[in-house]
Motif scaffolding. Structure first.
Motif, PDB file in Angstrom:
ATOM      1  N   GLU A   1      10.597   3.311   4.850  1.00  0.00           N
ATOM      2  CA  GLU A   1      11.297   3.687   3.621  1.00  0.00           C
ATOM      3  C   GLU A   1      12.420   4.665   3.925  1.00  0.00           C
ATOM      4  OE1 GLU A   1       8.266   5.102   0.933  1.00  0.00           O
ATOM      5  OE2 GLU A   1       7.009   3.389   1.481  1.00  0.00           O
TER       6      GLU A   1
ATOM      7  N   LEU B   1      10.504   1.180  -2.498  1.00  0.00           N
ATOM      8  CA  LEU B   1       9.610   2.338  -2.556  1.00  0.00           C
ATOM      9  C   LEU B   1       8.470   2.031  -3.535  1.00  0.00           C
ATOM     10  CD1 LEU B   1      12.036   5.400  -2.595  1.00  0.00           C
ATOM     11  CD2 LEU B   1      11.153   4.081  -0.687  1.00  0.00           C
ATOM     12  N   PRO B   2       7.237   2.068  -3.051  1.00  0.00           N
ATOM     13  CA  PRO B   2       6.111   1.671  -3.907  1.00  0.00           C
ATOM     14  C   PRO B   2       5.883   2.608  -5.088  1.00  0.00           C
ATOM     15  CG  PRO B   2       5.322   2.558  -1.826  1.00  0.00           C
ATOM     16  CD  PRO B   2       6.804   2.429  -1.702  1.00  0.00           C
ATOM     17  N   VAL B   3       6.392   3.842  -4.982  1.00  0.00           N
ATOM     18  CA  VAL B   3       6.133   4.806  -6.062  1.00  0.00           C
ATOM     19  C   VAL B   3       7.126   4.665  -7.210  1.00  0.00           C
ATOM     20  CG1 VAL B   3       4.976   6.548  -4.675  1.00  0.00           C
ATOM     21  CG2 VAL B   3       7.472   6.574  -4.848  1.00  0.00           C
ATOM     22  N   LEU B   4       8.151   3.840  -6.999  1.00  0.00           N
ATOM     23  CA  LEU B   4       9.150   3.687  -8.061  1.00  0.00           C
ATOM     24  C   LEU B   4       9.058   2.293  -8.662  1.00  0.00           C
ATOM     25  CD1 LEU B   4      12.288   5.357  -6.437  1.00  0.00           C
ATOM     26  CD2 LEU B   4      10.647   6.369  -8.013  1.00  0.00           C
TER      27      LEU B   4
ATOM     28  N   ARG C   1       6.598  11.986  -7.258  1.00  0.00           N
ATOM     29  CA  ARG C   1       5.758  10.788  -7.167  1.00  0.00           C
ATOM     30  C   ARG C   1       5.232  10.575  -5.755  1.00  0.00           C
ATOM     31  NH1 ARG C   1       7.773   6.044 -11.070  1.00  0.00           N
ATOM     32  NH2 ARG C   1       8.097   7.327 -12.899  1.00  0.00           N
TER      33      ARG C   1
ATOM     34  N   ARG D   1       1.117  10.373  -4.120  1.00  0.00           N
ATOM     35  CA  ARG D   1       0.901   8.995  -3.728  1.00  0.00           C
ATOM     36  C   ARG D   1      -0.521   8.776  -3.236  1.00  0.00           C
ATOM     37  NH1 ARG D   1       5.908   6.639  -0.490  1.00  0.00           N
ATOM     38  NH2 ARG D   1       4.972   4.778   0.371  1.00  0.00           N
TER      39      ARG D   1
ATOM     40  N   PHE E   1       5.998  -2.122 -11.027  1.00  0.00           N
ATOM     41  CA  PHE E   1       6.064  -1.536  -9.696  1.00  0.00           C
ATOM     42  C   PHE E   1       5.982  -2.649  -8.660  1.00  0.00           C
ATOM     43  CE2 PHE E   1       6.050   3.017 -10.278  1.00  0.00           C
ATOM     44  CZ  PHE E   1       5.776   3.113 -11.634  1.00  0.00           C
TER      45      PHE E   1
END
Ligand code: ATP
Ligand code: MG
Lengths: 386, 253
Positions: A289, B108-111, A9, A13, B151
């Motif tokens: 992150e 985490l923005p992707v999860l 993922r 992105r 999300f």
């Protein structure tokens, strides 16, 4: 959710960036694979040559001719098994686009020395007794649908005959077979005797001579002996092994390949910089992150592993696409280029090279992010507020 | 909520900072943040640390959570000197013992919410199904069960903070360290988050140390430390507090 999924993922992105970077990888591996195919062709013709054959040409240039009687003089030398002579006809069929490697050869000796051409005995005998006879390859016979006994006109871009025409009449007398698919299968032979009698000028001259040496003699010594023989004559010679000769002929290609190689290294280096830069950028964007994941309890090693896998994913995808594209392109081009650069093929070992390049490049691209991750102080990074 | 109950085998996790010196040096400049600082926090307590900016509140949390090391002094948690642990052991220790909640959630923005909460569990031997179950439990506890597949960008600030809390508690750490957890939220949302923390403290026995500038937030805590005054008490007073507290802690009150 597992870590591979996270890597996946994270990779997609920023789709535009991923696509662009990946495309640069595709281009690099496309070039790499294409060059490997061309390189294979260049090396193929060299390795097909015979180590017991010498090649004698005019000292100044291969385009200047030599007297035919050199054959007998060379034959008389110690260490020489046999000698023959060849003249370049430079022919084509009907249209200059249909270039053929037509050569006039001494019918008495040529195929004794060049025994890689497999010709049925009765066809060979028939050719030897046919003044205008041609020896062609199976592939040419198939291509133009020529059969034994067919009358075939061939044109020369160099030689005029006595009737003032560049068009010459021939009869197909023999068809040879070769296992390998090299330039040689484009070759067509006819009797030098016919050539000599019919051409308008340059009688008793030949383009070059080929000498077969005995297996127990030193090729260099015989070469020197041949050249010494004609040193003081009008037409001094230069003799090398066939291998060296072919290599020299191919030198223009080799030089080109060399240039391509240099360009390729530059492309590859640029690729590394691009992917490296992308990974550094990616890593910097995600520093918060990363710090959070470290705080949660992810080790630096596992975070570096994720960066490595991300580089690996991008590079593999690009490499697979690029190599595949090149392989497909070459398989198409192979047929069209078969005339003047046959033997274009990709060695399976090339894909192994690609594999290791990808693994190595992914490692290099993770290096700087790894250092950043390792040195990252969580409290400082998370403390810095937006 | 079986997965979030305090495991009976888990021993009390008292936090003890003893003779802490913390200074940062950059070139010739040496910034002393803490000098001979002492503090003890009882296992299961809910402590709010207040005080002016730049006094070293966050630094204290980082020291307790093993994100940073003291220049000198002891950091003892659950009887273990964490300042002496190697980097990799400390990382592992954090995963097992500490949940962090920051002003910025750093999801985490992707999860999805679910994925973010599952993240710390990928460090545990739990299988996929168990991880999903635990994460679902944690999300339910913070009232985000119905948003599990959303999300971060689809969530409000308060909801994001709830997910961050779920992530902090999902592996069932005994200690939660919160650095201005309501700093970015409006009053109402802040109160909801604080009530949630209170609940984690009351119902699940989590030790909570919370840095805040919000007087109202401090009301949720069972003990408020005004860092400025606390430091002004001086070394002796702080030191004098420790043995007492330690004793009372050790005898389990
Ligand atoms: N990495 C660092 N290098 C140098 N000085 C630092 C560093 N981290 C913190 N400091 C200094 O330590 C002091 C305490 O910082 P800290 O972040 O703990 O304060 P704080 O009480 O949390 O403040 P705030 O209420 O603004 O969050 C500050 O003077 C800060 O400048
Ligand atoms: Mg702070």
């Amino acid at each position: 959710m597992n870590l591979l999924e996270l890597v996946f993922r994270n990779s997609f992105r920023k789709k535009t960036r991923f696509t662009l970077t990946c495309l640069s990888v595709v281009v690099a591996f496309f070039l790499l694979t294409t060059l490997a195919g061309i390189d294979h062709a260049l090396n193929a013709s060299v390795s097909n040559s015979n180590q017991y054959r010498l090649m004698t040409s005019h000292k100044i240039s291969i385009t200047r001719s030599l007297p035919i009687n050199y054959q007998q003089k060379i034959k008389a030398l110690a260490g020489v098994e046999n000698a023959t002579y060849v003249s370049w006809f430079g022919g084509y069929f009907q249209n200059e686009k249909n270039q053929l490697a037509v050569m006039a050869v001494d019918h008495n000796t040529y195929f004794d020395i060049f025994d890689e051409y497999k010709i049925p005995a009765e066809q060979l005998t028939s050719w030897k007794s046919t003044r205008t006879g041609l020896v062609i390859s199976q592939s040419i016979a198939d291509k133009y649908d020529w059969q034994i006994g067919d009358k075939v006109p061939l044109s020369s871009s160099i030689w005029m005959n006595k009737s003032g025409s560049f068009n010459w009449e021939f009869i197909v007398s023999a068809i040879y077979q070769r296992q390998d698919n090299t330039t040689d299968s484009k070759r067509i032979f006819f009797q030098h005797l016919y050539f000599d009698k019919a051409r308008a000028y340059a009688r008793n001259m030949t383009s070059w001579l080929s000498t077969q040496i005995k297996t127990d003699v030193d090729d260099e010594q015989v070469s020197k002996a041949i050249d010494k023989l004609f040193n003081n004559s009008d037409a001094a010679t230069r003799t090398t092994t066939e291998q060296v000769f072919i290599k020299e002929q191919a030198q223009q290609f080799v030089d080109m390949a060399m240039v391509i190689k240099v360009v390729l290294i530059a492309v590859f280096f640029t690729l590394l910089l691009i992917v490296c830069n992308t990974m550094i950028q990616v890593n910097r964007e995600r520093l918060n992150e990363t710090a959070m994941m470290k705080a949660i309890g992810f080790s630096s090693l596992s975070l570096v592993k994720q960066v490595y896998l991300e580089s690996l994913l991008m590079l593999s995808l690009g490499a697979i696409l690029g190599s595949l594209l090149a392989t497909l392109t070459l398989s198409q081009v192979q047929l069209q280029f078969a005339d003047f650069l046959p033997g274009i093929a990709i060695d399976p070992s090339h894909y192994l090279t690609v594999f290791f390049l990808v693994i190595g490049a992914a490692g290099l691209c993770s290096l700087f992010p790894a250092i950043t991750i390792k040195r990252l102080i969580i409290s400082e990074t998370l403390g810095a507020r937006a | 909520m079986s997965t979030l109950s305090v495991a009976p085998a888990k021993k009390l996790n008292n936090i003890i900072l003893q003779d802490i010196n913390k200074s940062y040096s950059k070139g010739d400049n040496n910034v002393v943040v803490h000098d001979k600082f002492n503090l003890a926090i009882k296992s299961g307590d809910f402590v709010a640390i207040m005080g002016p900016s730049g006094l070293g509140k966050s630094t204290l949390l980082h020291l307790m959570g093993g994100l940073d090391r003291p220049t000198s002094g002891h950091v003892e948690i659950g009887g273990q000197r964490i300042d002496e642990l190697s980097e990799s052991k400390l990382t592992r220790w954090r995963a097992d013992n500490i949940g962090f909640i920051f002003q910025s959630h750093h999801l985490l923005p992707v999860l999805s919410a679910q994925g973010n909460v599952e993240l710390p569990l990928s460090l545990t031997p739990l299988n996929k199904k168990q991880r999903q179950q635990h994460a679902a439990n944690a999300l339910a506890l913070v009232g985000m069960a119905d948003r599990a597949h959303h999300f971060p960008k689809e969530l409000s600030g308060g909801q994001e903070q709830r997910v961050a809390i779920a992530r902090a508690i999902v592996s069932d750490p005994q200690i939660l360290l919160c650095d201005e957890p309501t700093g970015n939220l409006d009053r109402k949302t802040a109160d909801e988050i604080l009530a949630l923390l209170k609940k984690l403290n009351n119902d699940f026995g989590k030790t909570i140390v919370m840095v805040t500038h919000d007087l109202k937030a401090a009301e949720y805590a069972s003990r408020v430390i005004n860092l400025e005054e606390y430091i002004a008490l001086g070394v002796e007073a702080q030191g004098a507090q420790i043995p007492q507290e330690q004793q009372s802690i050790l005898v389990g009150e």
